[in-house]
Design a protein around this motif. Sequence first.
Motif, PDB file in Angstrom:
ATOM      1  N   UNK A 121      -0.415   1.691   2.377  1.00 32.93           N
ATOM      2  CA  UNK A 121      -0.676   2.021   1.240  1.00 32.93           C
ATOM      3  C   UNK A 121      -1.196   1.204   0.095  1.00 32.93           C
ATOM      4  N   UNK A 122      -0.982  -0.137   0.286  1.00 27.73           N
ATOM      5  CA  UNK A 122      -1.585  -1.176  -0.702  1.00 27.73           C
ATOM      6  C   UNK A 122      -3.194  -1.143  -0.323  1.00 27.73           C
ATOM      7  N   UNK A 123      -3.584  -1.126   0.872  1.00 27.71           N
ATOM      8  CA  UNK A 123      -4.991  -1.449   1.111  1.00 27.71           C
ATOM      9  C   UNK A 123      -5.559   0.128   0.541  1.00 27.71           C
ATOM     10  N   UNK A 124      -5.109   1.213   0.749  1.00 26.90           N
ATOM     11  CA  UNK A 124      -5.505   2.375   0.337  1.00 26.90           C
ATOM     12  C   UNK A 124      -5.725   2.558  -1.304  1.00 26.90           C
ATOM     13  N   UNK A 125      -4.659   1.847  -1.785  1.00 21.68           N
ATOM     14  CA  UNK A 125      -4.729   1.683  -3.375  1.00 21.68           C
ATOM     15  C   UNK A 125      -5.726   0.960  -3.971  1.00 21.68           C
ATOM     16  N   UNK A 126      -6.163  -0.112  -3.047  1.00 27.03           N
ATOM     17  CA  UNK A 126      -7.172  -1.185  -3.599  1.00 27.03           C
ATOM     18  C   UNK A 126      -8.610  -0.449  -3.750  1.00 27.03           C
ATOM     19  N   UNK A 127      -8.811   0.711  -2.732  1.00 28.21           N
ATOM     20  CA  UNK A 127     -10.153   1.078  -2.549  1.00 28.21           C
ATOM     21  C   UNK A 127     -10.976   1.821  -3.806  1.00 28.21           C
TER      22      UNK A 127
END
Length: 192
Positions: free
Chosen positions: A109-115
């Motif tokens: 979820x963190x990685x998806x939020x950074x995109x």
Amino acid sequence: MIYWELFRAFFKIGLFAIGGGYATLPLIQQECVEAYAWLSLNEFNDLITISQMTPGPIAINSASFVGTVIAGPLGAIVATLACILPACLILSCLAYFYFKYRELDFIRRILNGLRPMVLALIASAGVGIISTALFGTNQLKTVSLNQINYLQLASFCLGFYLLRKKQKDPILVIFLAGLVSGIAYLVTLAGV
């Protein structure tokens, strides 16, 4: 003193260059044009062009270029090392934790939020480059259609068409753009 300023500026760029590539351009502009005034806005655009045409990442090429211009070969070494040092340290730690915890939903979820944030950085840099190339200013609110550089616009449209629609080799497109610009320059020198 200049070596410390180069180190500090490019360490900061390397540390906050989330997304890499075009996402670093606002940071490089902030440090090199606005904070330290090492480059003018036109020189910054030339830097981007040179960094794109040379092998390697934009931030590292920029660090080498600015370091050389400001403090010679030792300046290039200092700026380049400062730019890559944060990535080396952070990536080593992240790789360890990523391989240990990559299956956790929280990490995904963190990685998806950074995109989307990275996309915003890239879009901001792109709009700034287009505005400067076509209108001669980075401030979109002050541009008007009678300021447009039609040769640059034609070059942009042709390059975009060749890259996206015709799937041409980027090196060929860069060479073609340089050739057309060189011919246009010679024509204006000759007064034709």
